[in-house]
Motif scaffolding. Structure first.
Motif, PDB file in Angstrom:
ATOM      1  N   VAL A 113      10.817  30.293  54.498  1.00  0.00           N
ATOM      2  CA  VAL A 113       9.686  29.576  53.910  1.00  0.00           C
ATOM      3  C   VAL A 113       8.398  30.116  54.515  1.00  0.00           C
ATOM      4  O   VAL A 113       8.276  30.251  55.741  1.00  0.00           O
ATOM      5  N   LEU A 114       7.437  30.426  53.669  1.00  0.00           N
ATOM      6  CA  LEU A 114       6.125  30.887  54.119  1.00  0.00           C
ATOM      7  C   LEU A 114       5.124  29.756  53.904  1.00  0.00           C
ATOM      8  O   LEU A 114       4.962  29.267  52.781  1.00  0.00           O
ATOM      9  N   ALA A 115       4.487  29.336  54.975  1.00  0.00           N
ATOM     10  CA  ALA A 115       3.557  28.204  54.911  1.00  0.00           C
ATOM     11  C   ALA A 115       2.169  28.643  55.352  1.00  0.00           C
ATOM     12  O   ALA A 115       2.018  29.443  56.281  1.00  0.00           O
ATOM     13  N   THR A 116       1.154  28.138  54.678  1.00  0.00           N
ATOM     14  CA  THR A 116      -0.228  28.395  55.063  1.00  0.00           C
ATOM     15  C   THR A 116      -0.846  27.136  55.650  1.00  0.00           C
ATOM     16  O   THR A 116      -0.621  26.035  55.149  1.00  0.00           O
ATOM     17  N   ASN A 117      -1.624  27.324  56.697  1.00  0.00           N
ATOM     18  CA  ASN A 117      -2.343  26.207  57.317  1.00  0.00           C
ATOM     19  C   ASN A 117      -3.753  26.075  56.755  1.00  0.00           C
ATOM     20  O   ASN A 117      -4.595  25.397  57.344  1.00  0.00           O
ATOM     21  N   THR A 118      -4.020  26.698  55.609  1.00  0.00           N
ATOM     22  CA  THR A 118      -5.365  26.625  55.046  1.00  0.00           C
ATOM     23  C   THR A 118      -5.816  25.179  54.889  1.00  0.00           C
ATOM     24  O   THR A 118      -5.024  24.296  54.546  1.00  0.00           O
ATOM     25  N   SER A 119      -7.103  24.963  55.114  1.00  0.00           N
ATOM     26  CA  SER A 119      -7.657  23.617  54.974  1.00  0.00           C
ATOM     27  C   SER A 119      -8.250  23.376  53.603  1.00  0.00           C
ATOM     28  O   SER A 119      -8.522  22.230  53.241  1.00  0.00           O
ATOM     29  N   SER A 120      -8.453  24.444  52.821  1.00  0.00           N
ATOM     30  CA  SER A 120      -9.105  24.237  51.527  1.00  0.00           C
ATOM     31  C   SER A 120      -8.831  25.321  50.497  1.00  0.00           C
ATOM     32  O   SER A 120      -9.052  25.090  49.303  1.00  0.00           O
ATOM     33  N   LEU A 121      -8.374  26.491  50.920  1.00  0.00           N
ATOM     34  CA  LEU A 121      -8.139  27.564  49.945  1.00  0.00           C
ATOM     35  C   LEU A 121      -6.932  27.245  49.067  1.00  0.00           C
ATOM     36  O   LEU A 121      -6.020  26.529  49.489  1.00  0.00           O
ATOM     37  N   PRO A 122      -6.899  27.777  47.844  1.00  0.00           N
ATOM     38  CA  PRO A 122      -5.786  27.463  46.925  1.00  0.00           C
ATOM     39  C   PRO A 122      -4.471  28.076  47.391  1.00  0.00           C
ATOM     40  O   PRO A 122      -4.353  29.300  47.526  1.00  0.00           O
ATOM     41  N   VAL A 123      -3.493  27.241  47.617  1.00  0.00           N
ATOM     42  CA  VAL A 123      -2.174  27.704  48.035  1.00  0.00           C
ATOM     43  C   VAL A 123      -1.542  28.544  46.928  1.00  0.00           C
ATOM     44  O   VAL A 123      -0.834  29.527  47.194  1.00  0.00           O
ATOM     45  N   THR A 124      -1.800  28.185  45.687  1.00  0.00           N
ATOM     46  CA  THR A 124      -1.243  28.925  44.554  1.00  0.00           C
ATOM     47  C   THR A 124      -1.681  30.383  44.583  1.00  0.00           C
ATOM     48  O   THR A 124      -0.883  31.300  44.344  1.00  0.00           O
ATOM     49  N   ALA A 125      -2.954  30.621  44.883  1.00  0.00           N
ATOM     50  CA  ALA A 125      -3.470  31.990  44.928  1.00  0.00           C
ATOM     51  C   ALA A 125      -2.843  32.771  46.077  1.00  0.00           C
ATOM     52  O   ALA A 125      -2.608  33.985  45.965  1.00  0.00           O
ATOM     53  N   ILE A 126      -2.556  32.101  47.187  1.00  0.00           N
ATOM     54  CA  ILE A 126      -1.902  32.767  48.319  1.00  0.00           C
ATOM     55  C   ILE A 126      -0.457  33.093  47.953  1.00  0.00           C
ATOM     56  O   ILE A 126       0.044  34.192  48.207  1.00  0.00           O
ATOM     57  N   ALA A 127       0.223  32.141  47.328  1.00  0.00           N
ATOM     58  CA  ALA A 127       1.627  32.340  46.948  1.00  0.00           C
ATOM     59  C   ALA A 127       1.787  33.461  45.937  1.00  0.00           C
ATOM     60  O   ALA A 127       2.814  34.161  45.918  1.00  0.00           O
ATOM     61  N   ALA A 128       0.774  33.659  45.104  1.00  0.00           N
ATOM     62  CA  ALA A 128       0.867  34.673  44.052  1.00  0.00           C
ATOM     63  C   ALA A 128       0.992  36.081  44.604  1.00  0.00           C
ATOM     64  O   ALA A 128       1.397  37.001  43.886  1.00  0.00           O
TER      65      ALA A 128
END
Length: 482
Positions: A113-128
């Protein structure tokens, strides 16, 4: 899925804290940094944090050694091949995160599992950026991670539905309270907190009240842990500016546009505590004017009895020809002032939380009367907060829109009442969540206060949320809970 080996990429203050949290829970942790110097800095963060816990009696020396022994540090991402979970905690730059996730997707085993600790950026864009979008999730910790009890678990439209309860259970294993939300800018906490902080900057710029008075009103009157400007300086003005930009990009709500004053301070690199100066700094406090010689007062209007008695007890005398006229008022004070023979003597007063007295001066109020009102409140043990004669004065003008935002958030189905309340209590240290606060004040009181704010400022976001308006119209005093 059993998470036994986790990795944290990025060992700044936040990433090092996350690594410590996992190690405290008994998990093996691999910490990754870009080079040896950054790795040494990350190791120092963990060592100092755990030593503070020992010094305060929260860990034994043996427990500290065991925690540090579970953490392996490396500069090679290739060492993450066997990790069950990788949490990213690098700077909030979307391109950096997307590049990292593409690399992790290549390195890690398919089930990782890859998890981001971003506080506001779109997780969808990171996952893409990956070929495993169903195994990508947001896991937003709060700073300092070893202390703060909240984790926002953020799923996208492509996240495997079974992953959310798995990560939520892992958060509970860490001793945290998970709040599951969708992928919207700011998630719960920042989406509610940052517009409130931004609005404080707008009201300061408009001259509603002084910086220290606004901070005092929200801290002492409302009971928040910090005033908005002290909190902005702690967060970092650049961070707040970036989050507001992300919110505005998604919503196009003009209330989410960063306040011009915030933009100016960031442009000047006055970023708060990290730079030594922001809204607060090392500037000397202005000298307080000499104490007024006020002796007599008049108290007029509904709700005057308690203040009158407190002033009498303190030795002040009611008079038909007073030095100052105080009027408890929520309506524009000027409407009462113009009915007087000498409107310069009138000051509106509103006690908030039994610790703060908001003192509203009209365009006709004399400086002597304003000073006299301040001194009277100080003598009877209230902190005076001077403000202009505007709807909501200070506290309601900041508190009510925040409560309204929470109602709108719930009404869209984005998060439950319980999760929203828990997020703000645990993520911000608030004494109560927004719905608990709203019900304590009274739904009708807040609805009517929002109507007054909307009439004054004509800001669409101040119009009462339809659900709030409907509940008040139906005579309902609490929000429905499942």
């Amino acid at each position: 899925m059993a998470f036994e080996m986790v990795a944290v990429v990025g060992l700044g203050t936040m990433g090092a804290g996350i690594a410590e949290v996992f190690a405290r829970a008994g998990l093996r942790v691999i910490g990754v940094e870009a080079d040896a110097d950054a790795l040494a800095t990350g190791r120092g963060h963990v060592e100092r944090s755990t030593q503070r816990a020992v010094d305060r009696g929260r860990l034994s020396g043996g427990e500290r050694d065991a925690i540090l022994g579970r953490i392996t540090l490396t500069t090679s991402r290739e060492d993450l091949r066997e990790a069950d979970l990788v949490v990213e905690a690098i700077p909030e730059v979307l391109d950096y995160k997307r590049s990292l996730f593409a690399d992790l997707d290549r390195i890690c085993k398919p089930e990782t599992v890859l998890a981001t600790n971003t506080s506001s950026l779109p997780v969808t864009a990171i996952a893409a950026a990956t070929g495993r979008q169903g195994r990508v999730i947001g896991m937003h910790f709060f700073n300092p991670a070893p202390v703060m009890g909240l984790v926002e678990v953020v799923s996208t439209v492509l996240t495997d539905p079974a992953l959310v309860p798995e990560i939520s259970e892992l958060a509970r294993r860490l001793g945290k309270t998970p709040v599951a939300v969708g992928d919207r800018a700011g998630f719960v906490v920042n989406r509610l907190l940052l517009p409130y902080l931004n609005q404080a900057a707008v009201l300061l710029e408009q001259g509603l009240a002084r910086r220290d008075d606004i901070d005092a009103a929200m801290r002492l009157g409302v009971g928040l842990p910090m005033g908005p400007f002290a909190l902005l300086d702690l967060i970092g003005l650049d961070t707040a500016y970036e989050v507001m930009g992300v919110l505005f990009d998604e919503t196009r709500d003009r209330r989410h546009a960063p306040a011009p004053l915030l933009r100016e301070l960031v442009s000047a690199r006055l970023l708060g505590r990290k730079s030594g100066r922001g809204f607060h700094g090392d500037e000397p406090r202005p000298r307080e004017p000499d104490r007024s010689t006020v002796i007599t007062f008049e108290m007029a209007g509904e709700g005057a009895d308690e203040l009158t008695e407190r002033l009498r007890t303190a030795g002040f005398k009611p008079s038909a020809d007073p030095d100052v006229i105080l009027r408890p008022a929520d309506r524009p004070v000027i409407e009462h002032a113009v009915r007087l023979q000498d409107p310069a003597r009138l000051v509106g007063v509103r006690v908030v939380g039994n610790r703060v007295a908001e003192l509203a001066a009209t365009v006709l109020t004399s400086q002597a009367a304003a000073r006299a009102a301040r001194d009277l409140m100080t003598v009877i043990g209230l902190t005076p907060v001077a403000c202009r004669d505007r709807a909501g004065f200070v506290t309601d003008a900041l508190l009510y829109p925040y409560l309204n935002d929470a109602v709108r958030m719930y009404d869209t189905g984005y998060a439950s009442i319980g999760d929203i309340d828990a997020a703000m209590r645990l993520g911000c240290g608030y004494p109560a969540g927004p719905f608990e606060t709203l019900e304590s004040i009274g739904l009708a009181v807040v609805r009517d206060g929002l109507r007054a704010l909307y009439a004054e400022y004509r800001e669409p976001a101040y119009a009462p949320a339809p659900l709030l308006d409907q509940l008040v119209t139906a005579g309902v005093h609490v929000f429905p809970r499942a």
